[in-house]
Design an enzyme around this catalytic site. Structure first.
Site, PDB file in Angstrom:
ATOM      1  N   CYS A  86      40.495  38.990  52.939  1.00  0.00           N
ATOM      2  CA  CYS A  86      41.042  40.146  52.404  1.00  0.00           C
ATOM      3  C   CYS A  86      40.472  41.299  53.045  1.00  0.00           C
ATOM      4  CB  CYS A  86      41.111  40.416  50.944  1.00  0.00           C
ATOM      5  SG  CYS A  86      41.035  38.960  50.043  1.00  0.00           S
ATOM      6  N   GLU A 146      40.731  50.073  44.268  1.00  0.00           N
ATOM      7  CA  GLU A 146      41.731  49.565  45.590  1.00  0.00           C
ATOM      8  C   GLU A 146      43.107  50.098  45.068  1.00  0.00           C
ATOM      9  OE1 GLU A 146      41.261  48.359  48.393  1.00  0.00           O
ATOM     10  OE2 GLU A 146      39.319  46.742  48.216  1.00  0.00           O
ATOM     11  N   GLU A 148      46.549  49.684  47.518  1.00  0.00           N
ATOM     12  CA  GLU A 148      47.015  48.965  48.576  1.00  0.00           C
ATOM     13  C   GLU A 148      48.457  48.451  48.757  1.00  0.00           C
ATOM     14  OE1 GLU A 148      42.941  47.066  50.065  1.00  0.00           O
ATOM     15  OE2 GLU A 148      44.390  45.768  49.193  1.00  0.00           O
TER      16      GLU A 148
END
Length: 227
Positions: A86, A146, A148
């Site tokens: 990732c 995060e 995203e």
């Protein structure tokens, strides 16, 4: 942008914080670029900062996916179990190219080499298949997180591995039963898994697994799944 003390963090991981990421809006349209550091600060995420990323699911020819445990040194979600690889696209011409998700697939090839040591010729971009996009937001701790739109990528090949210990603590090919056990252990707090892997594993992974020879039916070019 807020000032954050990084002195206590791993030196190699701190160097990566200067890399430029692709900023996007909620419909995955490019709107600019920003450092990895600024993209991952919760303070900026709460203001709406969103970047483009990818998650690779690599299966071997025995139909087992390769999972990894993120290294202790990772700034976000250290020690968590997750899918094969990732990461993020760089804001450069090769990875900004959007036609047929080729920029995403180039970024995935680069990172499979950087994290797992997989020779680039074993994972050419044309053999990395784009399945769908997932939009998610998750805090790792009080400072880092995060936010995203994550391109889910799929590749099936037997590969040579030489992982970077600064990126990966452990790795293994797993059966369906082992993934089910992992999800149960995570639910009971015995292990930690990344929020994106948990969502994908619970919502999609086993269906894909049952249809490895016919994944084209799941390709969703337009829809962005909101987690």
């Amino acid at each position: 942008m807020p000032e954050i003390n990084t002195d206590h963090l791993d030196e190699q991981q701190v160097q990566l914080l200067a890399e430029m990421r692709i900023l996007i809006d909620e419909n995955d349209n490019k709107i600019g670029a920003e450092t990895k550091k600024n993209c991952h600060l919760n303070e900026n995420i709460e203001k709406g900062l969103l970047h483009r990323a990818f998650s690779v699911f690599l299966f071997n020819t025995e139909n087992k996916p390769l999972l990894q445990q993120r290294a202790d040194a990772k700034i976000t979600f250290p020690v968590c179990f997750t899918n094969t690889c990732c990461s993020h696209l760089l804001s450069n011409p090769g990875e900004l190219e959007e036609n047929d998700a080729v920029g995403v697939r180039r970024a995935a090839q680069r990172h499979l080499k950087a994290e797992l040591g997989i020779p680039m010729e074993q994972v050419p971009p044309e053999e990395i298949n784009y399945l769908m996009r997932i939009h998610y937001k998750a805090q790792s701790d009080s400072i880092w997180g995060e936010h995203e739109i994550d391109y889910i990528l799929f590749v099936r090949n037997n590969v040579t591995l030489d992982p970077d210990p600064n990126e990966i603590k452990s790795y293994c090919y797993v059966s369906k039963e082992e993934v089910e056990k992992m999800l149960k252990k995570a639910a009971s707090g015995k292990i930690k898994i990344t929020p994106w892997f948990q969502y994908i594993a619970e919502a999609f992974l086993f269906t894909w697994w049952d249809n490895l020879n016919n994944l084209n039916q799941f390709v969703g070019q337009e829809k962005i799944h909101r987690m």
